[in-house]
Design a protein around this motif. Structure first.
Motif, PDB file in Angstrom:
ATOM      1  N   ILE A 116      99.267  38.799  33.184  1.00  0.00           N
ATOM      2  CA  ILE A 116     100.798  38.946  32.887  1.00  0.00           C
ATOM      3  C   ILE A 116     101.261  39.286  31.566  1.00  0.00           C
ATOM      4  CG2 ILE A 116     101.706  37.798  35.068  1.00  0.00           C
ATOM      5  CD1 ILE A 116     101.880  35.183  33.331  1.00  0.00           C
ATOM      6  N   ALA A 117     100.341  38.981  30.655  1.00  0.00           N
ATOM      7  CA  ALA A 117     100.699  39.161  29.166  1.00  0.00           C
ATOM      8  C   ALA A 117      99.512  39.619  28.447  1.00  0.00           C
ATOM      9  CB  ALA A 117     101.234  37.841  28.656  1.00  0.00           C
ATOM     10  N   PRO A 118      99.038  40.854  28.668  1.00  0.00           N
ATOM     11  CA  PRO A 118      97.645  41.052  28.439  1.00  0.00           C
ATOM     12  C   PRO A 118      97.562  41.389  26.830  1.00  0.00           C
ATOM     13  CG  PRO A 118      98.628  43.076  29.598  1.00  0.00           C
ATOM     14  CD  PRO A 118      99.494  41.907  29.733  1.00  0.00           C
ATOM     15  N   GLU A 119      98.741  41.723  26.239  1.00  0.00           N
ATOM     16  CA  GLU A 119      98.715  41.895  24.637  1.00  0.00           C
ATOM     17  C   GLU A 119      98.518  40.598  23.854  1.00  0.00           C
ATOM     18  OE1 GLU A 119     101.681  44.491  23.045  1.00  0.00           O
ATOM     19  OE2 GLU A 119     100.950  46.017  24.581  1.00  0.00           O
ATOM     20  N   ALA A 120      99.537  39.649  24.476  1.00  0.00           N
ATOM     21  CA  ALA A 120      99.371  38.230  23.880  1.00  0.00           C
ATOM     22  C   ALA A 120      98.042  37.608  24.048  1.00  0.00           C
ATOM     23  CB  ALA A 120     100.341  37.464  24.607  1.00  0.00           C
ATOM     24  N   ALA A 121      97.532  38.110  25.213  1.00  0.00           N
ATOM     25  CA  ALA A 121      96.028  37.533  25.600  1.00  0.00           C
ATOM     26  C   ALA A 121      95.012  37.811  24.560  1.00  0.00           C
ATOM     27  CB  ALA A 121      95.649  37.942  27.168  1.00  0.00           C
ATOM     28  N   VAL A 122      95.103  39.191  24.188  1.00  0.00           N
ATOM     29  CA  VAL A 122      94.206  39.899  23.123  1.00  0.00           C
ATOM     30  C   VAL A 122      94.345  39.430  21.707  1.00  0.00           C
ATOM     31  CG1 VAL A 122      93.671  42.029  21.802  1.00  0.00           C
ATOM     32  CG2 VAL A 122      94.167  42.205  24.495  1.00  0.00           C
ATOM     33  N   ALA A 123      95.697  39.063  21.491  1.00  0.00           N
ATOM     34  CA  ALA A 123      95.794  38.334  20.057  1.00  0.00           C
ATOM     35  C   ALA A 123      95.290  36.910  20.092  1.00  0.00           C
ATOM     36  CB  ALA A 123      97.490  38.396  19.854  1.00  0.00           C
ATOM     37  N   LYS A 124      95.613  36.248  21.195  1.00  0.00           N
ATOM     38  CA  LYS A 124      94.858  34.890  21.409  1.00  0.00           C
ATOM     39  C   LYS A 124      93.383  34.902  21.133  1.00  0.00           C
ATOM     40  CE  LYS A 124      96.767  31.266  23.033  1.00  0.00           C
ATOM     41  NZ  LYS A 124      97.768  30.450  22.184  1.00  0.00           N
ATOM     42  N   LEU A 125      92.862  35.844  21.523  1.00  0.00           N
ATOM     43  CA  LEU A 125      91.197  36.285  21.709  1.00  0.00           C
ATOM     44  C   LEU A 125      91.084  36.392  20.290  1.00  0.00           C
ATOM     45  CD1 LEU A 125      90.391  38.028  25.110  1.00  0.00           C
ATOM     46  CD2 LEU A 125      89.627  35.726  24.480  1.00  0.00           C
ATOM     47  N   THR A 126      91.638  37.182  19.572  1.00  0.00           N
ATOM     48  CA  THR A 126      91.490  37.324  18.092  1.00  0.00           C
ATOM     49  C   THR A 126      91.376  36.249  17.441  1.00  0.00           C
ATOM     50  OG1 THR A 126      92.317  39.213  18.441  1.00  0.00           O
ATOM     51  CG2 THR A 126      92.111  38.824  15.995  1.00  0.00           C
ATOM     52  N   ASN A 127      92.409  35.357  17.713  1.00  0.00           N
ATOM     53  CA  ASN A 127      92.341  33.776  16.982  1.00  0.00           C
ATOM     54  C   ASN A 127      91.252  33.156  17.435  1.00  0.00           C
ATOM     55  OD1 ASN A 127      94.899  34.181  15.442  1.00  0.00           O
ATOM     56  ND2 ASN A 127      96.239  33.648  16.963  1.00  0.00           N
ATOM     57  N   MET A 128      91.198  33.109  18.511  1.00  0.00           N
ATOM     58  CA  MET A 128      89.869  32.374  19.035  1.00  0.00           C
ATOM     59  C   MET A 128      88.553  32.581  18.359  1.00  0.00           C
ATOM     60  SD  MET A 128      90.782  32.301  23.210  1.00  0.00           S
ATOM     61  CE  MET A 128      89.386  31.415  23.581  1.00  0.00           C
ATOM     62  N   LEU A 129      88.409  34.054  18.039  1.00  0.00           N
ATOM     63  CA  LEU A 129      87.174  34.389  17.490  1.00  0.00           C
ATOM     64  C   LEU A 129      87.063  33.926  16.145  1.00  0.00           C
ATOM     65  CD1 LEU A 129      86.707  38.158  18.420  1.00  0.00           C
ATOM     66  CD2 LEU A 129      85.212  36.105  18.733  1.00  0.00           C
ATOM     67  N   GLU A 130      88.242  33.734  15.452  1.00  0.00           N
ATOM     68  CA  GLU A 130      88.292  33.244  14.079  1.00  0.00           C
ATOM     69  C   GLU A 130      87.878  31.704  14.119  1.00  0.00           C
ATOM     70  OE1 GLU A 130      92.260  34.042  12.093  1.00  0.00           O
ATOM     71  OE2 GLU A 130      91.877  36.208  12.276  1.00  0.00           O
ATOM     72  N   THR A 131      88.515  31.119  15.007  1.00  0.00           N
ATOM     73  CA  THR A 131      88.042  29.683  15.081  1.00  0.00           C
ATOM     74  C   THR A 131      86.577  29.294  15.625  1.00  0.00           C
ATOM     75  OG1 THR A 131      90.379  29.242  16.329  1.00  0.00           O
ATOM     76  CG2 THR A 131      88.896  27.506  16.285  1.00  0.00           C
ATOM     77  N   LEU A 132      86.260  30.296  16.310  1.00  0.00           N
ATOM     78  CA  LEU A 132      84.712  30.271  16.683  1.00  0.00           C
ATOM     79  C   LEU A 132      83.792  30.522  15.347  1.00  0.00           C
ATOM     80  CD1 LEU A 132      84.244  32.098  20.016  1.00  0.00           C
ATOM     81  CD2 LEU A 132      83.631  29.715  19.568  1.00  0.00           C
ATOM     82  N   ASP A 133      84.375  31.235  14.574  1.00  0.00           N
ATOM     83  CA  ASP A 133      83.653  31.474  13.307  1.00  0.00           C
ATOM     84  C   ASP A 133      83.391  30.463  12.459  1.00  0.00           C
ATOM     85  OD1 ASP A 133      82.679  34.160  13.709  1.00  0.00           O
ATOM     86  OD2 ASP A 133      84.149  35.044  12.767  1.00  0.00           O
ATOM     87  N   ARG A 134      84.887  29.813  12.357  1.00  0.00           N
ATOM     88  CA  ARG A 134      84.953  28.546  11.582  1.00  0.00           C
ATOM     89  C   ARG A 134      84.085  27.370  11.922  1.00  0.00           C
ATOM     90  NH1 ARG A 134      90.066  29.398  11.216  1.00  0.00           N
ATOM     91  NH2 ARG A 134      90.762  27.790  12.892  1.00  0.00           N
ATOM     92  N   THR A 135      84.057  27.409  13.118  1.00  0.00           N
ATOM     93  CA  THR A 135      83.239  26.294  14.158  1.00  0.00           C
ATOM     94  C   THR A 135      82.016  26.482  13.789  1.00  0.00           C
ATOM     95  OG1 THR A 135      84.942  26.075  15.608  1.00  0.00           O
ATOM     96  CG2 THR A 135      83.104  24.966  16.133  1.00  0.00           C
ATOM     97  N   ILE A 136      81.389  27.726  13.928  1.00  0.00           N
ATOM     98  CA  ILE A 136      79.938  28.057  13.736  1.00  0.00           C
ATOM     99  C   ILE A 136      79.387  27.464  12.189  1.00  0.00           C
ATOM    100  CG2 ILE A 136      78.273  29.971  13.415  1.00  0.00           C
ATOM    101  CD1 ILE A 136      79.675  31.246  15.697  1.00  0.00           C
ATOM    102  N   GLY A 137      80.422  28.054  11.334  1.00  0.00           N
ATOM    103  CA  GLY A 137      80.153  27.644   9.850  1.00  0.00           C
ATOM    104  C   GLY A 137      80.032  26.166   9.689  1.00  0.00           C
ATOM    105  N   ALA A 138      81.127  25.294  10.213  1.00  0.00           N
ATOM    106  CA  ALA A 138      81.100  23.842  10.141  1.00  0.00           C
ATOM    107  C   ALA A 138      79.781  23.177  10.801  1.00  0.00           C
ATOM    108  CB  ALA A 138      82.239  23.323  10.798  1.00  0.00           C
ATOM    109  N   THR A 139      79.313  23.809  11.884  1.00  0.00           N
ATOM    110  CA  THR A 139      78.303  23.426  12.555  1.00  0.00           C
ATOM    111  C   THR A 139      76.905  23.222  11.358  1.00  0.00           C
ATOM    112  OG1 THR A 139      78.911  24.050  14.552  1.00  0.00           O
ATOM    113  CG2 THR A 139      76.739  23.402  14.694  1.00  0.00           C
ATOM    114  N   ARG A 140      76.744  24.539  11.009  1.00  0.00           N
ATOM    115  CA  ARG A 140      75.875  24.878  10.142  1.00  0.00           C
ATOM    116  C   ARG A 140      75.772  24.079   8.873  1.00  0.00           C
ATOM    117  NH1 ARG A 140      75.711  31.126  10.668  1.00  0.00           N
ATOM    118  NH2 ARG A 140      74.201  31.474  12.239  1.00  0.00           N
ATOM    119  N   ARG A 141      77.085  23.871   8.355  1.00  0.00           N
ATOM    120  CA  ARG A 141      77.106  22.888   7.013  1.00  0.00           C
ATOM    121  C   ARG A 141      76.598  21.664   7.320  1.00  0.00           C
ATOM    122  NH1 ARG A 141      82.471  22.909   6.560  1.00  0.00           N
ATOM    123  NH2 ARG A 141      82.313  20.453   7.329  1.00  0.00           N
ATOM    124  N   ILE A 142      77.034  21.081   8.656  1.00  0.00           N
ATOM    125  CA  ILE A 142      76.944  19.551   8.968  1.00  0.00           C
ATOM    126  C   ILE A 142      75.355  19.642   9.126  1.00  0.00           C
ATOM    127  CG2 ILE A 142      77.127  17.845  10.666  1.00  0.00           C
ATOM    128  CD1 ILE A 142      80.014  19.048  11.134  1.00  0.00           C
TER     129      ILE A 142
END
Ligand SMILES: Nc1ncnc2c1ncn2[C@@H]1O[C@H](COP(=O)(O)OP(=O)(O)O)[C@@H](O)[C@H]1O
Ligand SMILES: [Mg+2]
Length: 287
Positions: A116-142
């Motif tokens: 129903i809201a494909p554009e908002a979904a793409v924006a959400k996915l872009t945010n999610m990718l950033e969160t994923l990158d941060r999470t991968i970084g944090a996992t490596r650091r720990i």
């Protein structure tokens, strides 16, 4: 156990005749008939009047001091280990678990709204990718905090080269490294060498105010030798360590656990030299 003994001097390992002999020990007999050796050296003296035994009770002040220091170190090291576990647990909870929870909620949102809201979904996915990158970084650091991953990923020599490069970059002090590029050590020797260089360089950065440092790692037949020398302010090694100072003590423990030794030479105004010697096993089994 009954510690009361019947003093019972055996003529066994006493050596030498006529003059005071050294090397004998006092034997005791437990009430149950067992014999045991006491930590009391005995000398024997033969004179015209007969045999005399001299007991030289050892001065245990130094032994007790070392034992007390070891106990204090073990307690402090244990406290640090517990603190470290608490920190890792906190980071796992705060960094990883929270990011994963947020990602789960976002995933549900995308599943329910993508049509129903494909554009908002793409924006959400872009945010999610950033969160994923941060999470991968944090996992490596720990994980890197828990174990020098560099060692596994690169091998000992590149990992030490990285330590040295990182040290110079952080504190602007030139550091010369001399090591055979082909040097390979199995575990736990590689980790011990890595940690000793790491702590020695951390000390130079923290305390020495040096302008030059030299790290030399030499593998000789059946042993590895490591020296870290700086030209900084030096310190008085005889001064009792501060209770919270565990670095040098930890180095000593690490070397001793592997059957080796560490010497720390330092004098005010004359820099510091940390020398480590660790025997290597022939067959891969620690000696
Ligand atoms: N390379 C060095 N140059 C000058 N002082 C040093 C050096 N290494 C160690 N020290 C002295 O020895 C003390 C004990 O070191 P350490 O056991 O590693 O504890 P910490 O680094 O936590 O103080 C330091 O506080 C410092 O005073
Ligand atoms: Mg230190």
């Amino acid at each position: 156990m009954d510690n009361r003994i019947q003093t019972d001097l055996r003529s066994r390992p006493l050596m030498g005749i006529g003059t005071p002999a050294v090397g004998g020990h006092l034997y005791g007999l437990r009430s149950i008939g067992e014999e045991f050796q006491m930590d009391v050296p005995v000398s024997r003296l033969r004179t015209a009047d007969g045999k005399f035994f001299t007991i030289r009770p050892p001065d245990v002040t130094e032994r007790d001091r070392v034992q007390e220091e070891r106990n204090a170190f073990a307690m402090a090291a244990n406290a640090i280990l517990e603190e470290e576990k608490a920190r890792v647990a906190r980071e796992l909870h705060d960094d990883l678990a929270q990011s994963l929870t947020a990602l789960k909620m976002d995933t549900i949102w995308v599943r329910d709204n993508a049509a129903i809201a494909p554009e908002a979904a793409v924006a959400k996915l872009t945010n999610m990718l950033e969160t994923l990158d941060r999470t991968i970084g944090a996992t490596r650091r720990i994980a890197a905090d828990l174990r020098p991953l560099l060692l596994d990923d690169l091998g000992l020599v590149p990992a030490i080269e990285w330590l040295v490069g990182n040290f110079t970059q952080r504190c602007g002090v030139a550091c010369k490294l001399s090591v055979d590029e082909e040097l390979e050590l199995q575990e736990p020797y590689a980790t011990a060498v890595f940690r000793i260089v790491q702590e020695s360089l951390a000390n130079v950065a923290k305390h020495a105010g040096a302008s030059e440092v030299a790290v030399v790692i030499d593998k000789v037949p059946r042993a590895v030798m490591l020296t870290v020398r700086d030209n900084g302010c030096g310190f008085v090694t005889a001064v009792p360590r501060k209770p919270q100072s565990l670095g040098l003590m930890g180095l000593r423990e690490r070397a001793q656990l592997l059957g080796g030794s560490i010497a720390i030479n330092s004098a005010l105004g004359h820099g510091t030299l940390v020398e480590m010697y660790i025997p290597l096993p022939q067959s891969g089994v620690p000696e």
